[in-house]
Design an enzyme around this catalytic site. Structure first.
Site, short mmCIF file in Angstrom:
data_model
loop_
_atom_site.label_atom_id
_atom_site.label_comp_id
_atom_site.label_asym_id
_atom_site.label_seq_id
_atom_site.Cartn_x
_atom_site.Cartn_y
_atom_site.Cartn_z
N GLY A 227 0.84 -1.19 0.00
CA GLY A 227 0.00 0.00 0.00
C GLY A 227 0.88 1.24 0.00
O GLY A 227 2.07 1.16 0.32
N GLN B 62 2.99 9.89 1.82
CA GLN B 62 4.34 9.30 1.91
C GLN B 62 5.27 9.77 0.80
O GLN B 62 6.49 9.67 0.93
CB GLN B 62 4.26 7.77 1.87
CG GLN B 62 3.64 7.18 3.13
CD GLN B 62 3.48 5.69 3.00
OE1 GLN B 62 2.54 5.21 2.38
NE2 GLN B 62 4.40 4.94 3.58
N CYS C 287 5.85 -0.46 7.63
CA CYS C 287 5.56 0.77 6.89
C CYS C 287 6.81 1.19 6.13
O CYS C 287 7.90 1.20 6.69
CB CYS C 287 5.13 1.87 7.86
SG CYS C 287 4.72 3.42 7.04
N LEU C 288 6.63 1.55 4.87
CA LEU C 288 7.77 1.99 4.06
C LEU C 288 8.38 3.28 4.61
O LEU C 288 9.54 3.58 4.32
CB LEU C 288 7.31 2.21 2.61
CG LEU C 288 6.85 0.92 1.89
CD1 LEU C 288 6.22 1.26 0.54
CD2 LEU C 288 8.00 -0.06 1.72
N HIS D 213 -4.50 1.51 7.41
CA HIS D 213 -3.13 2.02 7.59
C HIS D 213 -2.90 3.23 6.68
O HIS D 213 -2.33 4.24 7.11
CB HIS D 213 -2.16 0.86 7.27
CG HIS D 213 -0.70 1.20 7.26
ND1 HIS D 213 0.20 0.63 8.14
CD2 HIS D 213 0.04 2.01 6.45
CE1 HIS D 213 1.42 1.09 7.89
NE2 HIS D 213 1.35 1.93 6.86
N GLU D 214 -3.40 3.15 5.44
CA GLU D 214 -3.20 4.26 4.48
C GLU D 214 -4.08 5.47 4.82
O GLU D 214 -3.63 6.62 4.68
CB GLU D 214 -3.49 3.81 3.04
CG GLU D 214 -2.73 2.58 2.54
CD GLU D 214 -1.25 2.58 2.85
OE1 GLU D 214 -0.66 3.66 3.04
OE2 GLU D 214 -0.68 1.47 2.91
N HIS E 14 -2.33 7.42 7.32
CA HIS E 14 -1.28 8.29 6.73
C HIS E 14 -1.88 9.61 6.26
O HIS E 14 -1.27 10.67 6.44
CB HIS E 14 -0.63 7.61 5.52
CG HIS E 14 0.51 6.69 5.83
ND1 HIS E 14 1.64 7.10 6.50
CD2 HIS E 14 0.71 5.38 5.54
CE1 HIS E 14 2.49 6.07 6.60
NE2 HIS E 14 1.95 5.01 6.03
O1 GNR Z 1 4.04 -2.72 2.67
C1 GNR Z 1 3.33 -2.56 3.64
N1 GNR Z 1 2.93 -3.64 4.36
C2 GNR Z 1 1.96 -3.61 5.35
C3 GNR Z 1 1.82 -4.72 6.16
C4 GNR Z 1 0.85 -4.77 7.14
C5 GNR Z 1 0.01 -3.68 7.31
C6 GNR Z 1 0.15 -2.55 6.52
C7 GNR Z 1 1.11 -2.52 5.54
S1 GNR Z 1 1.25 -1.11 4.52
C8 GNR Z 1 2.94 -1.19 4.07
C9 GNR Z 1 3.27 -0.13 3.03
C10 GNR Z 1 3.08 1.23 3.63
O2 GNR Z 1 3.86 1.75 4.39
N2 GNR Z 1 1.97 1.85 3.37
O3 GNR Z 1 1.71 3.04 3.95
NI NI Z 2 2.78 3.07 5.82
#
Ligand code: GNR
Ligand code: NI
Length: 173
Positions: A46, A51, A91-92, A133-134, A137
């Site tokens: 995601g 980001q 999270c990246l 999660h997104e 952000h």
């Molecule tokens: O790559 C990602 N893996 C992930 C694993 C579990 C829950 C959420 C994520 S999102 C993350 C990529 C990212 O940072 N998206 O904002």
């Molecule tokens: Ni993230």
């Protein structure tokens, strides 16, 4: 197509609140294509516009193994949520760090698709977790905000140390 630079914690720009997208046009679709290239290359499941330092309500996701189920959500609004599940998240923008986070198991979301058409969909499992999660952000919230201040401090220090070491080894070359 282009690979975009991903902001990393504790960059203050990750705390900005995104504003709604006003027009779903070709320049937005160009950004979406670049975000997919960036996410697949990372690799991640995601990516939120925040980001890549674009503070508009736009997120993408693809939780499939084959990387052939792209989702684009513009101006997403979570209308409802059900159940709960714990997932190990990463999270990246917080590279190398993983923690178990509790979120809703199923969500109902209203959004615009990449053609600007309004959609209402239900997501479950990893895709539901990823969309939550997104959406966080886009509000300037990171998954590590659900952890204790002590843990967050520890992550901040370790990332700073990693970056220092990375710079030192780059300087030798
Ligand atoms: O790559 C990602 N893996 C992930 C694993 C579990 C829950 C959420 C994520 S999102 C993350 C990529 C990212 O940072 N998206 O904002
Ligand atoms: Ni993230």
């Amino acid at each position: 197509m282009a690979i975009l630079r991903i902001l990393e914690f504790p960059d203050p720009r990750l705390r900005k609140k995104a504003v709604p997208v006003e027009a779903v046009d070709d320049s937005l679709r160009q950004l979406i294509d670049d975000m997919f290239e960036t996410m697949y290359e990372a690799p991640g499941i995601g990516l939120a516009a925040t980001q890549v330092d674009v503070h508009r309500r736009l997120l993408i996701a693809d939780v499939s193994q084959e990387k052939n189920e792209p989702h684009v959500l513009i101006n997403p609004e979570i209308l409802g949520q059900e159940g709960s599940e714990v997932t190990e998240e990463g999270c990246l923008s917080v590279p190398g760090y993983y923690e178990e986070i509790e979120r809703a198991e199923r969500i109902k979301v209203r959004y615009l698709d990449r053609d600007g058409n309004e959609q209402e969909s239900e997501f479950e499992g990893l895709l539901a977790v990823c969309v939550q999660h997104e959406v966080d952000h886009l509000q300037g919230r990171l998954f590590i905000d659900y952890l204790s201040e002590v843990k967050r401090q520890r992550i901040r220090k370790r990332l700073a140390k990693d970056r220092r070491q990375h710079q030192e080894s780059a300087a030798i070359l």
